[in-house]
Design a protein around this motif. Structure first.
Motif, PDB file in Angstrom:
ATOM      1  N   GLY A  17       0.752  -1.217  -0.057  1.00 60.35           N
ATOM      2  CA  GLY A  17      -0.028   0.075  -0.109  1.00 60.35           C
ATOM      3  C   GLY A  17       0.940   1.333  -0.014  1.00 60.35           C
ATOM      4  N   GLU A  18       1.903   0.974   0.818  1.00 58.18           N
ATOM      5  CA  GLU A  18       2.742   2.414   0.982  1.00 58.18           C
ATOM      6  C   GLU A  18       3.454   2.825  -0.404  1.00 58.18           C
ATOM      7  OE1 GLU A  18       7.020   3.902   3.037  1.00 58.18           O
ATOM      8  OE2 GLU A  18       5.898   2.151   3.540  1.00 58.18           O
ATOM      9  N   PHE A  19       3.807   1.703  -1.335  1.00 59.98           N
ATOM     10  CA  PHE A  19       4.362   2.061  -2.781  1.00 59.98           C
ATOM     11  C   PHE A  19       3.352   2.618  -3.439  1.00 59.98           C
ATOM     12  CE2 PHE A  19       4.770   0.271  -6.947  1.00 59.98           C
ATOM     13  CZ  PHE A  19       6.027   0.938  -7.288  1.00 59.98           C
ATOM     14  N   PHE A  20       2.210   1.851  -3.560  1.00 56.40           N
ATOM     15  CA  PHE A  20       1.108   2.200  -4.647  1.00 56.40           C
ATOM     16  C   PHE A  20       0.782   3.589  -4.157  1.00 56.40           C
ATOM     17  CE2 PHE A  20       1.238  -2.178  -5.416  1.00 56.40           C
ATOM     18  CZ  PHE A  20       1.357  -2.219  -6.975  1.00 56.40           C
ATOM     19  N   VAL A  21       0.079   3.780  -2.823  1.00 60.08           N
ATOM     20  CA  VAL A  21      -0.232   5.182  -2.397  1.00 60.08           C
ATOM     21  C   VAL A  21       0.691   6.244  -2.578  1.00 60.08           C
ATOM     22  CG1 VAL A  21      -1.181   6.522  -0.709  1.00 60.08           C
ATOM     23  CG2 VAL A  21      -1.968   4.397  -0.784  1.00 60.08           C
ATOM     24  N   PRO A  38       1.202   7.619   3.138  1.00 59.93           N
ATOM     25  CA  PRO A  38       1.630   6.538   2.208  1.00 59.93           C
ATOM     26  C   PRO A  38       1.438   5.324   2.703  1.00 59.93           C
ATOM     27  CG  PRO A  38       3.560   7.608   3.384  1.00 59.93           C
ATOM     28  CD  PRO A  38       2.194   8.511   3.765  1.00 59.93           C
ATOM     29  N   GLY A  39      -0.053   4.805   2.437  1.00 53.19           N
ATOM     30  CA  GLY A  39      -0.181   3.443   3.237  1.00 53.19           C
ATOM     31  C   GLY A  39      -1.641   3.370   3.247  1.00 53.19           C
ATOM     32  N   ARG A 111      -3.975  10.939   7.285  1.00 48.40           N
ATOM     33  CA  ARG A 111      -2.849  10.774   8.318  1.00 48.40           C
ATOM     34  C   ARG A 111      -3.046   9.081   8.495  1.00 48.40           C
ATOM     35  NH1 ARG A 111      -5.694  14.494  11.451  1.00 48.40           N
ATOM     36  NH2 ARG A 111      -5.908  13.087  13.175  1.00 48.40           N
ATOM     37  N   ARG A 112      -2.077   8.729   9.177  1.00 52.77           N
ATOM     38  CA  ARG A 112      -1.949   7.189   9.545  1.00 52.77           C
ATOM     39  C   ARG A 112      -3.160   6.922  10.478  1.00 52.77           C
ATOM     40  NH1 ARG A 112       0.812   3.364  13.071  1.00 52.77           N
ATOM     41  NH2 ARG A 112       1.402   1.514  11.981  1.00 52.77           N
TER      42      ARG A 112
END
Length: 132
Positions: A17-21, A38-39, A111-112
């Motif tokens: 998810g981090e990569f794609f977001v 990012p995730g 945010r996370r």
């Protein structure tokens, strides 16, 4: 909103998810109006999967175009507005190409979400689909 609160259990994904977001971030901001964390927060619906997906299909689908990166091909992502715990506006992402079945939701926010909601793997979250 669909007149039902759906329950889902938080779990750790494959850390993709981090990569794609990140690579979709500019297009997400353009489509949704915010820069996402990012995730994604991954959660598996506990029950009523068919009803949940029926509600989602009646919701406002927002198309997020893939990034234009030379020599690569990415798919579109569909975003759907939701409320978490009846108070927090977030979005479910449904990539046109995914490893997950329809019982899994990937949620983005600015945010996370694990920190914002103070949740971990195994936590149960409430999801309401917003109909417009």
């Amino acid at each position: 909103m669909c007149n039902k609160t759906f329950k889902a259990e938080v779990f750790s994904g494959k850390n993709e998810g981090e990569f794609f977001v990140s690579i979709y971030s500019k297009n997400i901001k353009k489509a949704l109006g915010f820069t996402p964390f990012p995730g994604t927060l991954n959660a598996r619906l506990i029950s009523d999967v068919e009803e949940f997906n029926n509600c989602l299909s009646k919701s406002k689908a927002i198309i997020i175009d893939p990034p234009n990166i030379p020599n690569t091909k990415y798919a579109r992502v569909i975003a759907y507005p939701i409320l978490l715990f009846n108070s927090l506006n977030a979005y479910i992402l449904r990539p046109e190409i995914t490893i997950y079945k329809k019982d899994v939701v990937e949620i983005i926010f600015e945010r996370r979400l694990r920190d914002v909601l103070n949740i971990d793997d195994g936590s149960i979250i409430d999801i309401n689909v917003i109909l417009e």
